[in-house]
Motif scaffolding. Structure first.
Motif, PDB file in Angstrom:
ATOM      1  N   LYS A  22     -27.464  15.549   6.682  1.00 43.26           N
ATOM      2  CA  LYS A  22     -28.886  15.556   7.003  1.00 43.26           C
ATOM      3  C   LYS A  22     -29.772  15.089   5.856  1.00 43.26           C
ATOM      4  N   SER A  23     -29.228  15.041   4.668  1.00 42.22           N
ATOM      5  CA  SER A  23     -30.023  14.666   3.505  1.00 42.22           C
ATOM      6  C   SER A  23     -30.038  13.150   3.329  1.00 42.22           C
ATOM      7  N   GLY A  24     -31.197  12.595   3.023  1.00 40.68           N
ATOM      8  CA  GLY A  24     -31.305  11.154   2.791  1.00 40.68           C
ATOM      9  C   GLY A  24     -30.786  10.755   1.417  1.00 40.68           C
ATOM     10  N   LEU A  25     -30.982  11.646   0.450  1.00 39.34           N
ATOM     11  CA  LEU A  25     -30.525  11.422  -0.918  1.00 39.34           C
ATOM     12  C   LEU A  25     -29.734  12.625  -1.378  1.00 39.34           C
ATOM     13  N   ILE A  26     -28.771  12.361  -2.246  1.00 40.00           N
ATOM     14  CA  ILE A  26     -28.080  13.448  -2.917  1.00 40.00           C
ATOM     15  C   ILE A  26     -28.237  13.210  -4.414  1.00 40.00           C
ATOM     16  N   TRP A  27     -28.247  14.277  -5.185  1.00 41.45           N
ATOM     17  CA  TRP A  27     -28.357  14.181  -6.628  1.00 41.45           C
ATOM     18  C   TRP A  27     -26.963  14.355  -7.198  1.00 41.45           C
ATOM     19  N   VAL A  28     -26.477  13.314  -7.872  1.00 40.56           N
ATOM     20  CA  VAL A  28     -25.092  13.295  -8.339  1.00 40.56           C
ATOM     21  C   VAL A  28     -25.061  13.181  -9.854  1.00 40.56           C
ATOM     22  N   ARG A  29     -24.253  14.048 -10.468  1.00 41.48           N
ATOM     23  CA  ARG A  29     -24.006  13.961 -11.910  1.00 41.48           C
ATOM     24  C   ARG A  29     -22.510  13.865 -12.108  1.00 41.48           C
ATOM     25  N   GLY A  30     -22.063  12.694 -12.581  1.00 38.85           N
ATOM     26  CA  GLY A  30     -20.651  12.505 -12.893  1.00 38.85           C
ATOM     27  C   GLY A  30     -20.307  13.181 -14.195  1.00 38.85           C
ATOM     28  N   LEU A  39     -29.010   9.379  -5.289  1.00 41.86           N
ATOM     29  CA  LEU A  39     -28.255   8.276  -4.708  1.00 41.86           C
ATOM     30  C   LEU A  39     -28.303   8.377  -3.184  1.00 41.86           C
ATOM     31  N   TRP A  40     -28.466   7.216  -2.524  1.00 46.29           N
ATOM     32  CA  TRP A  40     -28.372   7.211  -1.062  1.00 46.29           C
ATOM     33  C   TRP A  40     -26.887   7.160  -0.727  1.00 46.29           C
ATOM     34  N   HIS A  41     -26.552   7.664   0.425  1.00 50.90           N
ATOM     35  CA  HIS A  41     -25.146   7.834   0.778  1.00 50.90           C
ATOM     36  C   HIS A  41     -24.992   7.858   2.299  1.00 50.90           C
ATOM     37  N   VAL A  42     -23.747   7.918   2.707  1.00 53.18           N
ATOM     38  CA  VAL A  42     -23.384   8.117   4.109  1.00 53.18           C
ATOM     39  C   VAL A  42     -22.246   9.127   4.123  1.00 53.18           C
ATOM     40  N   TRP A  43     -22.319  10.101   4.999  1.00 57.99           N
ATOM     41  CA  TRP A  43     -21.210  11.038   5.167  1.00 57.99           C
ATOM     42  C   TRP A  43     -20.245  10.412   6.147  1.00 57.99           C
ATOM     43  N   HIS A  44     -19.000  10.219   5.711  1.00 60.23           N
ATOM     44  CA  HIS A  44     -18.001   9.585   6.575  1.00 60.23           C
ATOM     45  C   HIS A  44     -16.633  10.185   6.288  1.00 60.23           C
ATOM     46  N   ASP A  45     -15.976  10.644   7.323  1.00 58.04           N
ATOM     47  CA  ASP A  45     -14.598  11.108   7.240  1.00 58.04           C
ATOM     48  C   ASP A  45     -14.407  12.173   6.153  1.00 58.04           C
ATOM     49  N   GLY A  46     -15.306  13.154   6.110  1.00 61.11           N
ATOM     50  CA  GLY A  46     -15.141  14.275   5.206  1.00 61.11           C
ATOM     51  C   GLY A  46     -15.548  14.047   3.764  1.00 61.11           C
ATOM     52  N   ALA A  47     -16.318  12.991   3.502  1.00 55.63           N
ATOM     53  CA  ALA A  47     -16.749  12.709   2.122  1.00 55.63           C
ATOM     54  C   ALA A  47     -18.065  11.945   2.131  1.00 55.63           C
ATOM     55  N   ALA A  48     -18.770  12.023   1.011  1.00 53.91           N
ATOM     56  CA  ALA A  48     -19.984  11.226   0.831  1.00 53.91           C
ATOM     57  C   ALA A  48     -19.567   9.871   0.281  1.00 53.91           C
ATOM     58  N   CYS A  49     -19.962   8.809   0.965  1.00 54.86           N
ATOM     59  CA  CYS A  49     -19.609   7.451   0.539  1.00 54.86           C
ATOM     60  C   CYS A  49     -20.825   6.797  -0.103  1.00 54.86           C
ATOM     61  N   LEU A  50     -20.600   6.134  -1.226  1.00 55.94           N
ATOM     62  CA  LEU A  50     -21.657   5.485  -1.994  1.00 55.94           C
ATOM     63  C   LEU A  50     -21.272   4.051  -2.285  1.00 55.94           C
ATOM     64  N   VAL A  51     -22.269   3.194  -2.433  1.00 57.98           N
ATOM     65  CA  VAL A  51     -22.042   1.834  -2.903  1.00 57.98           C
ATOM     66  C   VAL A  51     -23.018   1.586  -4.044  1.00 57.98           C
ATOM     67  N   GLY A  52     -22.553   0.895  -5.079  1.00 59.93           N
ATOM     68  CA  GLY A  52     -23.437   0.636  -6.211  1.00 59.93           C
ATOM     69  C   GLY A  52     -22.754  -0.123  -7.318  1.00 59.93           C
ATOM     70  N   ASP A  53     -23.386  -0.103  -8.485  1.00 56.39           N
ATOM     71  CA  ASP A  53     -22.916  -0.791  -9.692  1.00 56.39           C
ATOM     72  C   ASP A  53     -22.807  -2.294  -9.520  1.00 56.39           C
ATOM     73  N   GLY A  54     -23.662  -2.851  -8.715  1.00 52.40           N
ATOM     74  CA  GLY A  54     -23.712  -4.298  -8.545  1.00 52.40           C
ATOM     75  C   GLY A  54     -25.154  -4.753  -8.565  1.00 52.40           C
ATOM     76  N   PRO A  55     -25.374  -6.070  -8.581  1.00 62.36           N
ATOM     77  CA  PRO A  55     -26.752  -6.565  -8.579  1.00 62.36           C
ATOM     78  C   PRO A  55     -27.514  -6.115  -7.333  1.00 62.36           C
ATOM     79  N   GLY A  56     -28.678  -5.533  -7.540  1.00 62.82           N
ATOM     80  CA  GLY A  56     -29.503  -5.081  -6.430  1.00 62.82           C
ATOM     81  C   GLY A  56     -29.069  -3.782  -5.801  1.00 62.82           C
ATOM     82  N   GLU A  57     -28.087  -3.115  -6.380  1.00 66.17           N
ATOM     83  CA  GLU A  57     -27.595  -1.852  -5.819  1.00 66.17           C
ATOM     84  C   GLU A  57     -27.830  -0.717  -6.812  1.00 66.17           C
TER      85      GLU A  57
END
Length: 175
Positions: A22-30, A39-57
């Motif tokens: 239900k959350s649009g953003l999650i706060w993540v500290r590695g 970070l924006w994310h999608v919940w899929h198959d029991g985990a939060a999925c993220l995309v990043g570390d590229g140009p424009g992401e």
């Protein structure tokens, strides 16, 4: 006959999943990061999925393959913390079935994506797709978690010029 630990584990799992979905953003500290990042994310198959570390992401600072992370989920309507959970980060290999499934979900949620139809090819070439798999609920924090803002090139708001209130008052009188 039910035992207490499995029931608690199921409750924690359900809380993590529902709050994160239900959350649009999650706060993540590695484990390599000095502070949490939204970070924006999608919940899929029991985990939060993220995309990043590229140009424009979004930057995935401090998140490494196999590394630990702490995820704070806030309420969408009130803004208060709902749950903080621990996770293990897993980088998905481009082209793998897990990567394809995660990217299909992420692509549907990516707003204002540059490249449109070529986004999946660009993510495969230039970005990292991570899964944050929950490992348990973190204990409630002790004290305030307020931190100074991260450095940014964005400018801050300057003081209102002294004459501005008079100018605005004149406009209201004319209208």
């Amino acid at each position: 006959m039910t035992s207490e630990p499995p029931a608690r584990a199921l409750f924690d799992q359900a809380l993590i999943e529902e709050a994160t979905k239900k959350s649009g953003l999650i706060w993540v500290r590695g484990d390599q990061a000095p502070a949490a990042r939204p970070l924006w994310h999608v919940w899929h198959d029991g985990a939060a999925c993220l995309v990043g570390d590229g140009p424009g992401e979004q930057p995935l600072t401090g998140l490494t393959d196999g590394g630990a992370a702490e995820v704070a989920v806030k309420s969408k309507d009130k803004g208060g913390r709902v749950v903080t959970w621990r996770a293990t980060a897993h980088r998905l290999a481009p082209g793998s079935p897990e990567w394809e499934a995660a990217v299909a979900e992420l692509k549907g949620k990516r707003l204002n994506a540059p490249g449109g139809e070529e986004i999946t090819a660009r993510w495969a070439r230039e970005c990292a797709v991570l899964r944050l798999v929950p490992t348990g609920v973190a204990p409630p924090p002790a004290g305030s978690l307020a931190e100074p803002p991260l450095p940014t090139p964005a400018t801050t708001r300057s003081p209102v010029p002294a004459a501005l209130p008079r100018l605005l008052a004149r406009r209201r009188k004319r209208a």
